[in-house]
Design a protein around this motif. Structure first.
Motif, PDB file in Angstrom:
ATOM      1  N   ALA A 108       0.843  -1.195   0.000  1.00 34.35           N
ATOM      2  CA  ALA A 108       0.000   0.000   0.000  1.00 34.35           C
ATOM      3  C   ALA A 108       0.881   1.248   0.000  1.00 34.35           C
ATOM      4  CB  ALA A 108      -0.935  -0.003   1.210  1.00 34.35           C
ATOM      5  N   ALA A 109       1.956   1.214   0.790  1.00 42.17           N
ATOM      6  CA  ALA A 109       2.866   2.355   0.838  1.00 42.17           C
ATOM      7  C   ALA A 109       3.525   2.558  -0.519  1.00 42.17           C
ATOM      8  CB  ALA A 109       3.920   2.135   1.927  1.00 42.17           C
ATOM      9  N   GLN A 110       3.917   1.437  -1.151  1.00 54.12           N
ATOM     10  CA  GLN A 110       4.549   1.507  -2.459  1.00 54.12           C
ATOM     11  C   GLN A 110       3.583   2.088  -3.506  1.00 54.12           C
ATOM     12  OE1 GLN A 110       5.076  -2.210  -4.729  1.00 54.12           O
ATOM     13  NE2 GLN A 110       7.256  -1.990  -4.263  1.00 54.12           N
ATOM     14  N   GLN A 111       2.338   1.590  -3.497  1.00 56.20           N
ATOM     15  CA  GLN A 111       1.352   2.109  -4.446  1.00 56.20           C
ATOM     16  C   GLN A 111       1.050   3.569  -4.165  1.00 56.20           C
ATOM     17  OE1 GLN A 111       0.186   0.550  -7.147  1.00 56.20           O
ATOM     18  NE2 GLN A 111       1.499  -1.180  -6.649  1.00 56.20           N
ATOM     19  N   THR A 112       1.072   3.950  -2.889  1.00 58.18           N
ATOM     20  CA  THR A 112       0.826   5.348  -2.532  1.00 58.18           C
ATOM     21  C   THR A 112       1.931   6.231  -3.116  1.00 58.18           C
ATOM     22  OG1 THR A 112      -0.260   4.689  -0.494  1.00 58.18           O
ATOM     23  CG2 THR A 112       0.553   6.941  -0.593  1.00 58.18           C
ATOM     24  N   ARG A 113       3.176   5.794  -2.955  1.00 56.37           N
ATOM     25  CA  ARG A 113       4.291   6.590  -3.486  1.00 56.37           C
ATOM     26  C   ARG A 113       4.197   6.740  -4.994  1.00 56.37           C
ATOM     27  NH1 ARG A 113       7.081   3.572   0.365  1.00 56.37           N
ATOM     28  NH2 ARG A 113       7.794   2.076  -1.191  1.00 56.37           N
ATOM     29  N   ARG A 114       3.672   5.708  -5.650  1.00 60.09           N
ATOM     30  CA  ARG A 114       3.627   5.730  -7.117  1.00 60.09           C
ATOM     31  C   ARG A 114       2.480   6.540  -7.691  1.00 60.09           C
ATOM     32  NH1 ARG A 114       4.786  -0.599  -8.418  1.00 60.09           N
ATOM     33  NH2 ARG A 114       6.953  -0.616  -7.719  1.00 60.09           N
ATOM     34  N   LEU A 115       1.525   6.960  -6.828  1.00 55.76           N
ATOM     35  CA  LEU A 115       0.368   7.718  -7.308  1.00 55.76           C
ATOM     36  C   LEU A 115       0.813   8.972  -8.050  1.00 55.76           C
ATOM     37  CD1 LEU A 115      -2.339   8.050  -4.485  1.00 55.76           C
ATOM     38  CD2 LEU A 115      -2.627   7.084  -6.764  1.00 55.76           C
ATOM     39  N   ALA A 117      -0.761  12.263 -10.850  1.00 57.07           N
ATOM     40  CA  ALA A 117      -1.998  12.966 -11.202  1.00 57.07           C
ATOM     41  C   ALA A 117      -2.907  12.167 -12.147  1.00 57.07           C
ATOM     42  CB  ALA A 117      -1.669  14.347 -11.760  1.00 57.07           C
ATOM     43  N   PRO A 118      -2.371  11.540 -13.198  1.00 61.33           N
ATOM     44  CA  PRO A 118      -3.293  10.816 -14.100  1.00 61.33           C
ATOM     45  C   PRO A 118      -4.057   9.674 -13.413  1.00 61.33           C
ATOM     46  CG  PRO A 118      -1.154  11.129 -15.147  1.00 61.33           C
ATOM     47  CD  PRO A 118      -0.997  11.552 -13.721  1.00 61.33           C
ATOM     48  N   ASP A 119      -3.522   9.157 -12.287  1.00 62.60           N
ATOM     49  CA  ASP A 119      -4.234   8.094 -11.571  1.00 62.60           C
ATOM     50  C   ASP A 119      -5.518   8.590 -10.917  1.00 62.60           C
ATOM     51  OD1 ASP A 119      -2.134   6.339 -12.139  1.00 62.60           O
ATOM     52  OD2 ASP A 119      -1.023   6.977 -10.362  1.00 62.60           O
ATOM     53  N   LEU A 120      -5.709   9.901 -10.883  1.00 63.57           N
ATOM     54  CA  LEU A 120      -6.869  10.459 -10.178  1.00 63.57           C
ATOM     55  C   LEU A 120      -8.125  10.476 -11.050  1.00 63.57           C
ATOM     56  CD1 LEU A 120      -5.089  13.470  -8.425  1.00 63.57           C
ATOM     57  CD2 LEU A 120      -5.386  11.147  -7.572  1.00 63.57           C
ATOM     58  N   ALA A 324     -13.201   2.092  -7.185  1.00 56.82           N
ATOM     59  CA  ALA A 324     -12.077   2.958  -6.828  1.00 56.82           C
ATOM     60  C   ALA A 324     -10.768   2.279  -7.229  1.00 56.82           C
ATOM     61  CB  ALA A 324     -12.096   3.243  -5.329  1.00 56.82           C
ATOM     62  N   THR A 325      -9.821   3.068  -7.730  1.00 53.14           N
ATOM     63  CA  THR A 325      -8.604   2.497  -8.285  1.00 53.14           C
ATOM     64  C   THR A 325      -7.626   1.985  -7.229  1.00 53.14           C
ATOM     65  OG1 THR A 325      -8.831   4.096 -10.057  1.00 53.14           O
ATOM     66  CG2 THR A 325      -6.751   2.918  -9.945  1.00 53.14           C
ATOM     67  N   PHE A 326      -7.407   2.781  -6.178  1.00 52.49           N
ATOM     68  CA  PHE A 326      -6.285   2.498  -5.293  1.00 52.49           C
ATOM     69  C   PHE A 326      -6.300   1.098  -4.665  1.00 52.49           C
ATOM     70  CE2 PHE A 326      -3.991   2.698  -1.285  1.00 52.49           C
ATOM     71  CZ  PHE A 326      -2.730   3.072  -1.740  1.00 52.49           C
ATOM     72  N   PRO A 327      -7.409   0.678  -4.037  1.00 53.09           N
ATOM     73  CA  PRO A 327      -7.390  -0.664  -3.440  1.00 53.09           C
ATOM     74  C   PRO A 327      -7.134  -1.756  -4.475  1.00 53.09           C
ATOM     75  CG  PRO A 327      -9.325   0.586  -2.717  1.00 53.09           C
ATOM     76  CD  PRO A 327      -8.700   1.354  -3.830  1.00 53.09           C
ATOM     77  N   GLN A 328      -7.603  -1.533  -5.701  1.00 57.49           N
ATOM     78  CA  GLN A 328      -7.372  -2.521  -6.753  1.00 57.49           C
ATOM     79  C   GLN A 328      -5.885  -2.628  -7.097  1.00 57.49           C
ATOM     80  OE1 GLN A 328     -10.333  -2.650 -10.110  1.00 57.49           O
ATOM     81  NE2 GLN A 328     -10.700  -0.581  -9.428  1.00 57.49           N
ATOM     82  N   ALA A 329      -5.205  -1.486  -7.081  1.00 60.87           N
ATOM     83  CA  ALA A 329      -3.778  -1.486  -7.420  1.00 60.87           C
ATOM     84  C   ALA A 329      -2.987  -2.238  -6.348  1.00 60.87           C
ATOM     85  CB  ALA A 329      -3.271  -0.047  -7.551  1.00 60.87           C
TER      86      ALA A 329
ATOM     87  N   TRP B 104      -2.043  14.161   0.336  1.00 61.55           N
ATOM     88  CA  TRP B 104      -2.885  12.966   0.263  1.00 61.55           C
ATOM     89  C   TRP B 104      -2.052  11.696   0.498  1.00 61.55           C
ATOM     90  CZ3 TRP B 104      -8.083  12.327  -0.039  1.00 61.55           C
ATOM     91  CH2 TRP B 104      -8.556  11.048  -0.329  1.00 61.55           C
ATOM     92  N   LYS B 105      -0.893  11.636  -0.152  1.00 60.50           N
ATOM     93  CA  LYS B 105      -0.034  10.464   0.007  1.00 60.50           C
ATOM     94  C   LYS B 105       0.435  10.332   1.448  1.00 60.50           C
ATOM     95  CE  LYS B 105       2.108  10.144  -4.566  1.00 60.50           C
ATOM     96  NZ  LYS B 105       3.418  10.243  -5.229  1.00 60.50           N
ATOM     97  N   GLY B 106       0.741  11.485   2.069  1.00 62.28           N
ATOM     98  CA  GLY B 106       1.174  11.458   3.471  1.00 62.28           C
ATOM     99  C   GLY B 106       0.073  10.873   4.360  1.00 62.28           C
ATOM    100  N   LEU B 107      -1.174  11.300   4.115  1.00 65.18           N
ATOM    101  CA  LEU B 107      -2.287  10.786   4.917  1.00 65.18           C
ATOM    102  C   LEU B 107      -2.514   9.302   4.627  1.00 65.18           C
ATOM    103  CD1 LEU B 107      -4.776  13.765   4.597  1.00 65.18           C
ATOM    104  CD2 LEU B 107      -3.476  13.092   6.624  1.00 65.18           C
ATOM    105  N   ALA B 108      -2.394   8.932   3.352  1.00 69.10           N
ATOM    106  CA  ALA B 108      -2.579   7.523   2.996  1.00 69.10           C
ATOM    107  C   ALA B 108      -1.512   6.676   3.683  1.00 69.10           C
ATOM    108  CB  ALA B 108      -2.531   7.344   1.478  1.00 69.10           C
TER     109      ALA B 108
END
Lengths: 447, 447
Positions: A108-115, A117-120, A324-329, B104-108
């Protein structure tokens, strides 16, 4: 009044009053007339304000005038005491303390770092492509379900998958077979879409296809759990599988296969999905990560015959556009990197151990007459109760004692049938299962 | 054959063959007879295998026999070229590159670190309590909507909120007013639940309540966008607001207020929600974070009259049990810690600037005859086209040129009405908006 007078009267500075007046004008409640001040708008004055009813008048609004749709009324039920609080045997609880939370958090931390703008952006209505690819790979290797990512629609758990399938395949009034006893969530779904529910009894070989054909030969769909019938635990036999597929082929009907927990088979060989026998593309296959990973994830999926994809996507879009995208990633990475398969292997051993502990304890505490069913797979089993026992009443009593047993009759559409208790063992440790079984036996003897 | 003979024949060791035979027996396709070997099960042999149709026969399966429900057929439509690829003016795009992604990433990351085993359970069907509390606080302070967390149900975007409201309030065949032109997603929802769609025209004061009453006085619900009518942009006037509430009160009907983007008001004072005038608890209020934050988040919410909560929760449970916990926890922290309000302030300024750039450019490029509507709020405006223009045809042409304009007629249930283009400016920078406006003007002149 003028803004100056009002400000003086209520004891504030003039600015907020001016702003408030401007707002009233902007919303059309007042109109400003140059030189003469602000007045209640002409369009509003003559009309009596609605609301402000006298206390009596308000209470007098008839209930019927605050009515909701009939299909909704049928869905409302009081909360079930056996699901309310955590307790031994609660269905749906997994061994959360054995979940590889550190690994998950790392991903989750790794996917968070990779987020970026286009992922939004609004995402693909079918779901995140890397997850669909990971699911296709897993299903082919582990469940005998051959499919492409382009046939997979990611859903918010298997409940949404069931709902989308029902809405897509059934017109209001169309008949659908369900298993009796069976998963109550299917009944909710069929009520929600206005379908006619045709309960078909199950036995040791699963759904009695003959009885289904006798009761409603031209049903549009059959909702089944072939790998591990919920709640009784039978595996649909080969004969019945072929018979069911043949019926669907001949009638142009659909089979919705809910494969909710067959990853955990404790005795014998794993059983391939019904989908793997389907050569006519009559089976809509449903899987979920809620049981094998955790409920709060809310991710499941549909595997569709290719020609049904546009229809299912249209229904999915009409109810919530996209998942929602994030949990899927995060989940895609978890499956892709092998953590999912590893977790399944570890949990299979753990649940088998818990299952063994529970079955042994039930026989030891209740005696040789304890009749246990459906223990060869999954995370729950059924303890049959003596004929004449009111299993609901007993489950309410047990809930008072901290035991979250689900009455078997809750899974039936009508009265009759053997009473029993559904005992989940996924979320309860072996030692606690033993003491809970003792507690349960005491309640059964004293009840 | 014996396992030994088969292993020799296909050139593998005996173990996999033994396992394969065991599996066939376990699934019931074969039966083992002690001393004599493994045979195809008696129950299966006499029955012809289904499937394996000749190529011709398979193609001959009539289309009608692979049919989906009629309500689904009505939902299927070809993908709209103006939504397919990113391009200037695309509706639903926000200024993603200005989103506080680092915060957002920090909160995530923080919420990820805090995850513990109990967080993995199935969660509250109404949504994560801290998020519902944060929403209640925000609505009271910013939208004039007074409510408790116990009246809020978190949904997967406003689309799911609209669907749940429709299913909950409308029986099949029940009439519902929608705005004409209006949001196509509402039509999809009403088709999905089998309601009768009653288009009610809008003018500069929003929904023409009189015409609604004339067409369908006893409609069970009205679906409206009072703060910023989609797509034309009117604010529902005070007179109409009171008239609509009075109609609902008298008829026992419901008002579903979709407040999808009113956080962004560029001219004049912010307008309070219709909900704030509702003293009879006839309004179901819908908000969403998809427009003001980002689409991939998929979080919206319903604010319900307290007596409707059990019905809405029952419908929500029937379609997908609960929303996923993790994204809700991140969003709750984002709102609670003031980032949401700060983001809204920054975006309001940014979108106003983009709006100004676009309006100016449209007038400069097209000339004084350019008729722009609905520019005082939100992230899109409408450019009316000369009568007789086929706006769909033009939008398809524009999409070929990389301009994602949505035809106004796409938002209508029938033919007629002024043609126009809906131009989103949320996701396009001011400079790009200027050149896109020039490009658009050229296409209009040459078309």
């Amino acid at each position: 009044p003028s803004t100056r007078a009002l400000a003086a009267e209520i004891g504030v500075s003039r600015l907020p009053v001016v702003l408030a007046f401007e707002l009233l004008v902007a919303e059309g409640f007042c109109e400003g007339r140059t030189g003469s001040g602000t007045f209640v708008a002409a369009a509003i004055r003559p009309r009596a304000r609605p609301g402000h009813p006298a206390a009596g008048e308000r209470g007098a609004v008839s209930k019927g005038r605050r009515s909701v749709s009939r299909s909704t009324t049928r869905l409302i039920r009081p909360p079930a005491p056996w699901l309310l609080q955590p307790g031994a045997f609660r269905l749906g609880d997994a061994a959360f303390d054995h979940f590889p939370l550190t690994t998950w958090k790392g991903l989750a931390a790794q996917q968070t770092r990779r987020l970026t703008a286009p992922d939004l952006r609004y995402a693909d209505s079918m779901g995140h492509l890397p997850l669909r690819e990971a699911i296709a790979g897993y299903l082919g290797a582990m469940r005998g379900v051959r499919c492409e990512a382009s046939q997979i629609v990611v859903t918010s758990g298997s409940q949404q998958a069931l709902w989308i399938a029902a809405r897509c395949l059934l017109d209001p009034g169309a008949a659908a077979w369900i298993e009796e006893p069976g998963y109550w969530g299917v009944r909710d779904v069929l009520r929600s879409v206005g379908a006619e529910i045709v309960p078909v009894p199950v036995d040791e070989e699963g759904l009695q296809v003959d009885r289904g054909i006798a009761r409603s030969p031209s049903a549009r769909a059959a909702f089944v759990t072939p790998s591990h019938q919920f709640p009784l635990g039978a595996t649909l036999s080969a004969t019945r599988r072929l018979q069911l597929l043949e019926w669907a082929r001949r009638r142009g009907s659909w089979i919705v296969e809910d494969d909710y927990d067959s990853e955990y088979r404790h005795d014998g060989q794993p059983v391939a999905a019904l989908h793997s026998l389907d050569q006519e593309e009559r089976v809509v296959y449903i899987g979920t990560f809620s049981k094998v990973l955790f409920g709060a994830l809310r991710l499941g999926y549909l595997v569709l015959p290719p020609d049904l994809v546009p229809a299912f996507v249209a229904v999915r879009r009409s109810i919530d556009l996209t998942p929602a995208t994030f949990p899927q990633a995060v989940l895609a990475a978890f499956v892709r990197e092998g953590h999912f398969a590893r977790h399944l292997r570890r949990m299979r051993a753990l649940y088998r151990e818990r299952r063994d502990a529970l079955v042994e304890a039930l026989h030891a505490e209740i005696g040789p007459e304890a009749r246990v069913r459906g223990e060869s797979a999954g995370m729950h089993l059924v303890l049959e109760l003596p004929r004449g026992t009111n299993d609901r009443q007993f489950a309410v009593l047990a809930a008072d004692h901290g035991l979250s047993t689900m009455p078997l009759s809750f899974c039936r559409t009508g009265p009759g049938g053997t009473p029993g208790l559904i005992l989940g063992y996924g979320g309860t440790e072996a030692d606690s299962l033993r003491s809970a079984a003792r507690h349960l036996a005491e309640l059964l003897k004293s009840g």
